[in-house]
Scaffold this motif. Sequence first.
Motif, PDB file in Angstrom:
ATOM      1  N   GLY A 217       0.667  -1.246   0.057  1.00 52.02           N
ATOM      2  CA  GLY A 217       0.325  -0.137  -0.274  1.00 52.02           C
ATOM      3  C   GLY A 217       0.678   1.057   0.150  1.00 52.02           C
ATOM      4  N   PRO A 218       0.111   2.013  -0.726  1.00 49.78           N
ATOM      5  CA  PRO A 218       0.763   3.928  -0.240  1.00 49.78           C
ATOM      6  C   PRO A 218       1.593   4.088   0.981  1.00 49.78           C
ATOM      7  CG  PRO A 218      -1.813   3.882   0.378  1.00 49.78           C
ATOM      8  CD  PRO A 218      -1.045   2.910   0.168  1.00 49.78           C
ATOM      9  N   ASP A 219       1.018   3.598   2.619  1.00 51.14           N
ATOM     10  CA  ASP A 219       2.202   3.656   3.389  1.00 51.14           C
ATOM     11  C   ASP A 219       3.638   3.523   3.267  1.00 51.14           C
ATOM     12  OD1 ASP A 219      -0.110   4.939   4.517  1.00 51.14           O
ATOM     13  OD2 ASP A 219      -0.727   3.068   5.791  1.00 51.14           O
ATOM     14  N   THR A 220       3.944   2.488   2.560  1.00 52.84           N
ATOM     15  CA  THR A 220       5.004   1.687   2.892  1.00 52.84           C
ATOM     16  C   THR A 220       6.035   3.081   1.597  1.00 52.84           C
ATOM     17  OG1 THR A 220       4.290  -0.320   2.645  1.00 52.84           O
ATOM     18  CG2 THR A 220       6.184  -0.685   1.754  1.00 52.84           C
ATOM     19  N   ARG A 222       5.800   5.883   1.200  1.00 54.33           N
ATOM     20  CA  ARG A 222       5.856   7.047   1.734  1.00 54.33           C
ATOM     21  C   ARG A 222       6.822   6.632   2.744  1.00 54.33           C
ATOM     22  NH1 ARG A 222      -0.261   8.358   1.107  1.00 54.33           N
ATOM     23  NH2 ARG A 222      -0.319   6.940   3.086  1.00 54.33           N
ATOM     24  N   ASP A 223       6.811   5.703   3.675  1.00 50.66           N
ATOM     25  CA  ASP A 223       7.892   6.109   4.696  1.00 50.66           C
ATOM     26  C   ASP A 223       9.415   5.745   3.675  1.00 50.66           C
ATOM     27  OD1 ASP A 223       5.361   6.523   6.654  1.00 50.66           O
ATOM     28  OD2 ASP A 223       5.688   3.972   6.502  1.00 50.66           O
ATOM     29  N   ARG A 225       9.642   6.631   1.004  1.00 57.13           N
ATOM     30  CA  ARG A 225      10.646   8.265   0.641  1.00 57.13           C
ATOM     31  C   ARG A 225      10.943   9.302   1.505  1.00 57.13           C
ATOM     32  NH1 ARG A 225       5.615   9.664  -1.708  1.00 57.13           N
ATOM     33  NH2 ARG A 225       6.891   9.731  -4.145  1.00 57.13           N
ATOM     34  N   GLU A 246      -3.342   3.214  -5.333  1.00 60.09           N
ATOM     35  CA  GLU A 246      -3.161   3.877  -4.202  1.00 60.09           C
ATOM     36  C   GLU A 246      -1.564   4.519  -4.090  1.00 60.09           C
ATOM     37  OE1 GLU A 246      -4.773   6.455  -3.139  1.00 60.09           O
ATOM     38  OE2 GLU A 246      -6.207   6.057  -4.271  1.00 60.09           O
ATOM     39  N   ALA A 247      -0.633   3.321  -3.755  1.00 60.86           N
ATOM     40  CA  ALA A 247       0.812   3.277  -3.557  1.00 60.86           C
ATOM     41  C   ALA A 247       0.824   3.525  -5.277  1.00 60.86           C
ATOM     42  CB  ALA A 247       1.279   1.735  -3.620  1.00 60.86           C
ATOM     43  N   GLU A 250       1.262   7.190  -5.769  1.00 61.29           N
ATOM     44  CA  GLU A 250       1.655   8.058  -4.067  1.00 61.29           C
ATOM     45  C   GLU A 250       3.052   8.160  -4.552  1.00 61.29           C
ATOM     46  OE1 GLU A 250       3.558   9.553  -1.187  1.00 61.29           O
ATOM     47  OE2 GLU A 250       1.262   9.546  -1.562  1.00 61.29           O
ATOM     48  N   ARG A 253       3.297  10.698  -7.460  1.00 66.53           N
ATOM     49  CA  ARG A 253       3.438  12.493  -6.437  1.00 66.53           C
ATOM     50  C   ARG A 253       3.816  13.336  -7.206  1.00 66.53           C
ATOM     51  NH1 ARG A 253       3.220  14.315  -1.881  1.00 66.53           N
ATOM     52  NH2 ARG A 253       4.381  12.845  -1.176  1.00 66.53           N
TER      53      ARG A 253
END
Length: 296
Positions: A217-220, A222-223, A225, A246-247, A250, A253
Amino acid sequence: MTKGQNRKPRRDASRRGVPQFDQLMNPTLQALKRLGGSASIDEIVPEIVKLLNLPPEVAEVPHGTTGRTELEYRAAWARTYLRNAGYLENSERGIWALTPKGTHADSVDGREIAREYARQFQAARARTPAGREVPSADVAEPSPTWQDKLLAILQAMDPTAFERLCQRILRESGFIEVEVTRRSGDGGIDGYGTIRLAGLISFNVLFQSKRYRGNIGPDTVRDFRGAMVGRADKGLIISTGGFTLEARREATRDGAPPIDLIDGRLLAEKLKDLKLGVRTTLVEHIEPIEEWFRSL
């Protein structure tokens, strides 16, 4: 009722909201037309999501532990049937394109295409008794592909061995000074390397290797980055699984450092291209040249 028990009915309801493969044939044609007549799978599926206005809870339903979503799985069957019917063609590089028949088609009857495929297959099976079963309109499970078998092997690897494999892939792909960090608490960074373009311009790249069966997912993203900011020009996440829509959004983005995502499908193709752990057997075609003998 426990939290886990609540989650399964919601997932089942979301799965029921995923269009069947025959319902995805027209959106597939429309998506390719919007994309200029040809596109990669990673472009087609998000375009279908936009066309059908599918909510994330439906678009991201996983298809078992394959690393693909249920939508991606059914869209693959839709492309297969459309190709069989002459509306699409695809290249060895994974690019799907409209044929002249597909370009001029305003819409198709997905159910009729499926029935015609079944009729053709049953006729062929009657001629060849050893034939296999025809996929039904409910989307039959295909036999495991070489990619499926390869990913199962990769997912069973020791984490350290998989990191070494990623290091080898980068080196074989032209990276230099590739190192594996083997440090915990480093924001998910597993290693770094340098890619040099045309022998003139160099970019520092941090990478993360994920032995994963599902979709990341996108959290991975973002973390990762957050961990790479100020330390490298580019980021790369290599996974044996997949990435949610979503990933992917991201990762590209606007205004954020770009991160390239290598999912299981691309990883398998890269290993084949580099001839790392994959053996390709070519069938030799031999044909006598009668004219040559006549010239003696």
